[in-house]
Design a protein around this motif. Structure first.
Motif, PDB file in Angstrom:
ATOM      1  N   MET A 140       0.807  -1.219   0.000  1.00  0.00           N
ATOM      2  CA  MET A 140       0.000   0.000   0.000  1.00  0.00           C
ATOM      3  C   MET A 140       0.843   1.273   0.000  1.00  0.00           C
ATOM      4  O   MET A 140       0.607   2.176  -0.815  1.00  0.00           O
ATOM      5  N   ARG A 141       1.805   1.386   0.892  1.00  0.00           N
ATOM      6  CA  ARG A 141       2.577   2.631   0.987  1.00  0.00           C
ATOM      7  C   ARG A 141       3.338   2.918  -0.303  1.00  0.00           C
ATOM      8  O   ARG A 141       3.205   4.023  -0.858  1.00  0.00           O
ATOM      9  N   PRO A 142       4.148   1.968  -0.810  1.00  0.00           N
ATOM     10  CA  PRO A 142       4.832   2.287  -2.073  1.00  0.00           C
ATOM     11  C   PRO A 142       3.867   2.468  -3.235  1.00  0.00           C
ATOM     12  O   PRO A 142       4.103   3.298  -4.130  1.00  0.00           O
ATOM     13  N   GLY A 143       2.768   1.727  -3.240  1.00  0.00           N
ATOM     14  CA  GLY A 143       1.803   1.861  -4.324  1.00  0.00           C
ATOM     15  C   GLY A 143       1.165   3.231  -4.344  1.00  0.00           C
ATOM     16  O   GLY A 143       1.047   3.869  -5.405  1.00  0.00           O
ATOM     17  N   LEU A 144       0.757   3.722  -3.181  1.00  0.00           N
ATOM     18  CA  LEU A 144       0.137   5.041  -3.109  1.00  0.00           C
ATOM     19  C   LEU A 144       1.145   6.159  -3.371  1.00  0.00           C
ATOM     20  O   LEU A 144       0.759   7.281  -3.714  1.00  0.00           O
ATOM     21  N   SER A 145       2.422   5.840  -3.206  1.00  0.00           N
ATOM     22  CA  SER A 145       3.466   6.827  -3.465  1.00  0.00           C
ATOM     23  C   SER A 145       3.974   6.761  -4.902  1.00  0.00           C
ATOM     24  O   SER A 145       4.863   7.525  -5.279  1.00  0.00           O
ATOM     25  N   GLY A 146       3.430   5.821  -5.693  1.00  0.00           N
ATOM     26  CA  GLY A 146       3.838   5.699  -7.084  1.00  0.00           C
ATOM     27  C   GLY A 146       5.133   4.956  -7.289  1.00  0.00           C
ATOM     28  O   GLY A 146       5.714   5.004  -8.380  1.00  0.00           O
ATOM     29  N   ASP A 147       5.608   4.239  -6.276  1.00  0.00           N
ATOM     30  CA  ASP A 147       6.829   3.438  -6.388  1.00  0.00           C
ATOM     31  C   ASP A 147       6.413   2.033  -6.806  1.00  0.00           C
ATOM     32  O   ASP A 147       6.300   1.127  -5.999  1.00  0.00           O
ATOM     33  N   TRP A 148       6.201   1.848  -8.095  1.00  0.00           N
ATOM     34  CA  TRP A 148       5.555   0.632  -8.579  1.00  0.00           C
ATOM     35  C   TRP A 148       6.429  -0.611  -8.434  1.00  0.00           C
ATOM     36  O   TRP A 148       5.916  -1.694  -8.135  1.00  0.00           O
ATOM     37  N   SER A 149       7.721  -0.493  -8.626  1.00  0.00           N
ATOM     38  CA  SER A 149       8.584  -1.668  -8.496  1.00  0.00           C
ATOM     39  C   SER A 149       8.611  -2.171  -7.058  1.00  0.00           C
ATOM     40  O   SER A 149       8.557  -3.379  -6.812  1.00  0.00           O
ATOM     41  N   SER A 150       8.661  -1.245  -6.094  1.00  0.00           N
ATOM     42  CA  SER A 150       8.643  -1.650  -4.686  1.00  0.00           C
ATOM     43  C   SER A 150       7.291  -2.233  -4.310  1.00  0.00           C
ATOM     44  O   SER A 150       7.208  -3.195  -3.535  1.00  0.00           O
ATOM     45  N   ALA A 151       6.217  -1.660  -4.841  1.00  0.00           N
ATOM     46  CA  ALA A 151       4.883  -2.193  -4.564  1.00  0.00           C
ATOM     47  C   ALA A 151       4.749  -3.612  -5.097  1.00  0.00           C
ATOM     48  O   ALA A 151       4.221  -4.495  -4.409  1.00  0.00           O
ATOM     49  N   GLY A 161      -7.336  -1.711  12.555  1.00  0.00           N
ATOM     50  CA  GLY A 161      -6.309  -1.123  11.708  1.00  0.00           C
ATOM     51  C   GLY A 161      -5.876   0.217  12.287  1.00  0.00           C
ATOM     52  O   GLY A 161      -6.660   0.914  12.927  1.00  0.00           O
ATOM     53  N   VAL A 162      -4.621   0.562  12.075  1.00  0.00           N
ATOM     54  CA  VAL A 162      -4.069   1.848  12.519  1.00  0.00           C
ATOM     55  C   VAL A 162      -3.347   2.481  11.340  1.00  0.00           C
ATOM     56  O   VAL A 162      -2.560   1.818  10.655  1.00  0.00           O
ATOM     57  N   ARG A 163      -3.577   3.759  11.096  1.00  0.00           N
ATOM     58  CA  ARG A 163      -3.020   4.499   9.950  1.00  0.00           C
ATOM     59  C   ARG A 163      -3.547   3.915   8.645  1.00  0.00           C
ATOM     60  O   ARG A 163      -2.801   3.398   7.831  1.00  0.00           O
ATOM     61  N   VAL A 164      -4.829   4.033   8.473  1.00  0.00           N
ATOM     62  CA  VAL A 164      -5.455   3.576   7.224  1.00  0.00           C
ATOM     63  C   VAL A 164      -5.212   4.590   6.111  1.00  0.00           C
ATOM     64  O   VAL A 164      -4.782   4.248   5.012  1.00  0.00           O
ATOM     65  N   PHE A 165      -5.491   5.861   6.395  1.00  0.00           N
ATOM     66  CA  PHE A 165      -5.399   6.905   5.375  1.00  0.00           C
ATOM     67  C   PHE A 165      -4.173   7.807   5.515  1.00  0.00           C
ATOM     68  O   PHE A 165      -3.863   8.567   4.601  1.00  0.00           O
ATOM     69  N   THR A 166      -3.494   7.756   6.641  1.00  0.00           N
ATOM     70  CA  THR A 166      -2.448   8.743   6.920  1.00  0.00           C
ATOM     71  C   THR A 166      -1.037   8.181   6.855  1.00  0.00           C
ATOM     72  O   THR A 166      -0.085   8.870   7.207  1.00  0.00           O
ATOM     73  N   ASP A 167      -0.871   6.949   6.395  1.00  0.00           N
ATOM     74  CA  ASP A 167       0.448   6.326   6.439  1.00  0.00           C
ATOM     75  C   ASP A 167       1.455   7.009   5.522  1.00  0.00           C
ATOM     76  O   ASP A 167       2.652   6.950   5.766  1.00  0.00           O
ATOM     77  N   THR A 168       0.989   7.649   4.466  1.00  0.00           N
ATOM     78  CA  THR A 168       1.920   8.294   3.533  1.00  0.00           C
ATOM     79  C   THR A 168       2.239   9.739   3.908  1.00  0.00           C
ATOM     80  O   THR A 168       2.980  10.413   3.188  1.00  0.00           O
ATOM     81  N   ALA A 169       1.708  10.206   5.038  1.00  0.00           N
ATOM     82  CA  ALA A 169       2.026  11.571   5.476  1.00  0.00           C
ATOM     83  C   ALA A 169       3.519  11.681   5.764  1.00  0.00           C
ATOM     84  O   ALA A 169       4.134  10.766   6.326  1.00  0.00           O
ATOM     85  N   ALA A 170       4.114  12.801   5.395  1.00  0.00           N
ATOM     86  CA  ALA A 170       5.551  12.996   5.600  1.00  0.00           C
ATOM     87  C   ALA A 170       5.870  13.112   7.087  1.00  0.00           C
ATOM     88  O   ALA A 170       5.084  13.655   7.868  1.00  0.00           O
ATOM     89  N   ASP A 171       7.033  12.585   7.487  1.00  0.00           N
ATOM     90  CA  ASP A 171       7.479  12.742   8.866  1.00  0.00           C
ATOM     91  C   ASP A 171       7.618  14.226   9.178  1.00  0.00           C
ATOM     92  O   ASP A 171       8.173  14.995   8.387  1.00  0.00           O
ATOM     93  N   GLY A 172       7.100  14.624  10.321  1.00  0.00           N
ATOM     94  CA  GLY A 172       7.204  16.020  10.721  1.00  0.00           C
ATOM     95  C   GLY A 172       6.196  16.937  10.065  1.00  0.00           C
ATOM     96  O   GLY A 172       6.284  18.165  10.225  1.00  0.00           O
TER      97      GLY A 172
END
Length: 233
Positions: A133-144, A185-196
């Motif tokens: 999910m995280r790499p996919g939503l970030s557009g990192d297709w090979s990692s996804a 579940g924890v961090r369903v929608f917010t997992d891709t938020a940037a640190d800080g």
């Protein structure tokens, strides 16, 4: 996750009961202090010297009535049998720890051992069923694409760690006589938020959305983290 934990505690124990809580891998003590402020007696175990120093500083800033309800132990969470007798705690927390342990089953069994009958075991783990999910939503297709076939991943600290699948942990909890009672579940929608990243103005609405999604299918199944609650038989 704190709201989920409070829900489980309220559903298992009488209102006002001062619980014996063990927090294994407590980090800087955020959860331990929160529960101590609610009146519970909390023992925190942490191996990392920097983290336990931060926890001690945080405890020292609390009023005396709260400080006296917190005990800090520097040690490995896998050594609970060395420090504590069987059945010593009503609630045992192990949040964000299993991903750093190559063989988690002995650790989880040790946690169940120090849990009193009817006690609550709370685990927070990386969701091995949703690593793409995280790499996919970030557009990192090979990692996804690679994430579908593994439970290993690189975390935000740059460390190679591992995730847990719900079915496997459910079987583990059954095997140690602390079967799964509820999961979120924890961090369903917010997992891709940037640190800080700055907190949004509508933070309470965001939390309400995450809380609702964390208990609702199919959303909870793709959360970044899983919060599993087992009950000692």
């Amino acid at each position: 996750m704190a709201r989920q934990l409070d829900e489980q505690i309220a559903g298992r124990f009488p209102v006002g009961q001062r619980l014996r809580v063990l927090d294994v891998g407590m980090g800087q003590g955020t959860q331990a202090l929160r529960l101590a402020r609610l009146g519970h007696h909390v023992t925190g175990v942490e191996q990392d010297a920097t983290m336990i120093a931060a926890a001690r500083d945080a405890v020292a800033r609390e009023p005396e009535g709260i400080r006296e309800r917190v005990r800090l132990v520097q040690g490995d969470g896998r050594d609970t049998g060395v420090h504590f007798l069987p059945g010593s705690f009503d609630v045992v927390l192990c949040h964000g720890v299993l991903m750093y342990v190559e063989e988690p089953d002995p650790l989880v069994a040790g946690l169940a051992r120090v849990l009193a009958p009817g006690g609550l075991l709370s685990l927070l783990v990386r969701n091995g069923d949703a690593l793409a999910m995280r790499p996919g939503l970030s557009g990192d297709w090979s990692s996804a694409l690679a994430a579908f076939d593994t439970t290993s991943y690189r975390n935000r600290l740059g460390l190679e760690v591992r995730a847990d699948r719900l079915a496997a942990l459910t079987a583990t909890l059954d095997g140690i006589a602390a079967p799964l009672h509820a999961w979120y579940g924890v961090r369903v929608f917010t997992d891709t938020a940037a640190d800080g990243a700055a907190l949004p103005d509508d933070l309470e609405t965001l939390l309400a959305v995450e809380e609702r999604a964390g208990r609702t299918d199919p959303y909870r199944g793709v959360a970044a983290l899983l919060h599993l609650c087992g009950v000692r038989g």
